[in-house]
Scaffold this active site. Structure first.
Site, PDB file in Angstrom:
ATOM      1  N   HIS A 132      -3.712   1.174   8.169  1.00 38.04           N
ATOM      2  CA  HIS A 132      -2.303   1.510   8.123  1.00 38.04           C
ATOM      3  C   HIS A 132      -2.181   2.651   7.028  1.00 38.04           C
ATOM      4  O   HIS A 132      -1.681   3.676   7.397  1.00 38.04           O
ATOM      5  CB  HIS A 132      -1.217   0.422   7.473  1.00 38.04           C
ATOM      6  CG  HIS A 132       0.119   0.807   7.483  1.00 38.04           C
ATOM      7  ND1 HIS A 132       1.250   0.456   8.115  1.00 38.04           N
ATOM      8  CD2 HIS A 132       0.589   1.746   6.451  1.00 38.04           C
ATOM      9  CE1 HIS A 132       2.227   0.808   7.609  1.00 38.04           C
ATOM     10  NE2 HIS A 132       2.159   1.675   6.724  1.00 38.04           N
ATOM     11  N   GLU A 133      -2.739   2.493   5.798  1.00 36.41           N
ATOM     12  CA  GLU A 133      -2.805   3.854   4.869  1.00 36.41           C
ATOM     13  C   GLU A 133      -3.639   4.895   5.330  1.00 36.41           C
ATOM     14  O   GLU A 133      -3.188   6.239   5.031  1.00 36.41           O
ATOM     15  CB  GLU A 133      -3.314   3.033   3.292  1.00 36.41           C
ATOM     16  CG  GLU A 133      -2.250   2.033   2.839  1.00 36.41           C
ATOM     17  CD  GLU A 133      -0.752   2.042   3.085  1.00 36.41           C
ATOM     18  OE1 GLU A 133      -0.400   3.489   3.027  1.00 36.41           O
ATOM     19  OE2 GLU A 133      -0.167   1.078   3.070  1.00 36.41           O
ATOM     20  N   GLY A 161       0.863  -1.208   0.062  1.00 36.51           N
ATOM     21  CA  GLY A 161      -0.207  -0.116   0.015  1.00 36.51           C
ATOM     22  C   GLY A 161       0.940   1.130  -0.270  1.00 36.51           C
ATOM     23  O   GLY A 161       2.152   1.076   0.239  1.00 36.51           O
ATOM     24  N   HIS A 189      -1.870   7.049   7.357  1.00 38.31           N
ATOM     25  CA  HIS A 189      -0.853   8.024   6.894  1.00 38.31           C
ATOM     26  C   HIS A 189      -1.523   9.282   6.808  1.00 38.31           C
ATOM     27  O   HIS A 189      -0.963  10.318   6.833  1.00 38.31           O
ATOM     28  CB  HIS A 189      -0.271   7.302   5.614  1.00 38.31           C
ATOM     29  CG  HIS A 189       0.735   6.629   5.699  1.00 38.31           C
ATOM     30  ND1 HIS A 189       2.130   6.833   6.297  1.00 38.31           N
ATOM     31  CD2 HIS A 189       0.921   5.307   5.635  1.00 38.31           C
ATOM     32  CE1 HIS A 189       3.025   5.974   6.170  1.00 38.31           C
ATOM     33  NE2 HIS A 189       2.369   5.022   5.737  1.00 38.31           N
ATOM     34  N   GLN A 213       3.251   9.843   1.474  1.00 37.23           N
ATOM     35  CA  GLN A 213       4.466   9.255   1.372  1.00 37.23           C
ATOM     36  C   GLN A 213       5.192   9.631  -0.243  1.00 37.23           C
ATOM     37  O   GLN A 213       6.456   9.297  -0.009  1.00 37.23           O
ATOM     38  CB  GLN A 213       4.251   7.698   1.251  1.00 37.23           C
ATOM     39  CG  GLN A 213       3.758   7.161   2.751  1.00 37.23           C
ATOM     40  CD  GLN A 213       3.582   5.738   2.489  1.00 37.23           C
ATOM     41  OE1 GLN A 213       2.662   5.263   2.349  1.00 37.23           O
ATOM     42  NE2 GLN A 213       4.519   5.068   2.909  1.00 37.23           N
ATOM     43  N   CYS A 217       6.598  -0.545   6.503  1.00 35.61           N
ATOM     44  CA  CYS A 217       6.214   0.593   5.871  1.00 35.61           C
ATOM     45  C   CYS A 217       7.347   1.204   4.978  1.00 35.61           C
ATOM     46  O   CYS A 217       8.466   1.247   5.337  1.00 35.61           O
ATOM     47  CB  CYS A 217       6.000   1.935   6.784  1.00 35.61           C
ATOM     48  SG  CYS A 217       5.127   3.424   6.150  1.00 35.61           S
ATOM     49  N   LEU A 218       6.836   1.475   3.667  1.00 42.98           N
ATOM     50  CA  LEU A 218       7.993   1.944   2.729  1.00 42.98           C
ATOM     51  C   LEU A 218       8.608   3.291   3.235  1.00 42.98           C
ATOM     52  O   LEU A 218       9.894   3.647   2.885  1.00 42.98           O
ATOM     53  CB  LEU A 218       7.480   2.216   1.522  1.00 42.98           C
ATOM     54  CG  LEU A 218       6.821   0.867   0.640  1.00 42.98           C
ATOM     55  CD1 LEU A 218       6.328   1.391  -0.741  1.00 42.98           C
ATOM     56  CD2 LEU A 218       7.974   0.043   0.191  1.00 42.98           C
TER      57      LEU A 218
HETATM   58 CO    CO Z   1       3.225   2.936   5.505  1.00 48.03          CO
END
Ligand code: CO
Length: 156
Positions: free
Chosen positions: A130-131, A46, A134, A51, A88-89
């Site tokens: 999670h997304e 995701g 963000h 991000q 997480c990226l």
């Molecule tokens: Co993330």
């Protein structure tokens, strides 16, 4: 196809509140496409717009069933709890356990501006939560129960 630069923890943009999308114009369509490309390029499950440095309420997810593109996603129902491992990226090289609902229903707009609901359990529920976090400046490490530290010989 355009791969956008991922913002990493420490970048203040990741801590800001993203704004709702009021008009699904070409900019948003390109953003969605680029986010899907960037997610696949980085082998993520995701990605949320902050991000890639864009403070808009837009997320993309692919848990293996093809890309989901969600505009203005809101959790309207949640049920149960599930503790699972997250990464997480934007927080490279760290993983840990987080508690999430076992099931969520998320209301969002699709690319055509149509209101839809999606129900997710397990991995999808985790990715949706999670997304959406963000979009509110929240990272999984804020909610981490326990960090999983790799063994010495597994570190790269
Ligand atoms: Co993330």
């Amino acid at each position: 196809m355009a791969i956008r630069q991922i913002r990493y923890e420490g970048d203040p943009i990741l801590r800001k509140l993203s704004r709702e999308v009021t008009e699904i114009n070409e900019r948003i369509e390109i953003l969605l496409e680029d986010m899907v490309d960037t997610m696949y390029h980085n082998e993520g499950v995701g990605l949320a717009a902050p991000q890639v440095g864009v403070l808009r309420r837009v997320v993309v997810i692919d848990i293996g069933d093809g890309p989901l593109k969600l505009i203005n996603p809101v959790i309207i129902e949640e049920e149960g709890e599930n503790i699972g491992v997250e990464a997480c990226l934007s927080v490279p090289n760290r993983i840990g356990t987080v508690q999430r609902p076992e099931k969520v229903v998320v209301r969002y707009l699709d690319e055509d501006g149509k209101e839809k609901d999606i129900e997710g359990t397990g991995l999808l529920a985790k990715a949706l939560c999670h997304e959406i976090d963000h979009l509110n400046g929240v990272l999984f490490i804020d909610k981490m129960i326990e960090e999983i530290v790799p063994k010495e010989d597994e570190r790269d």
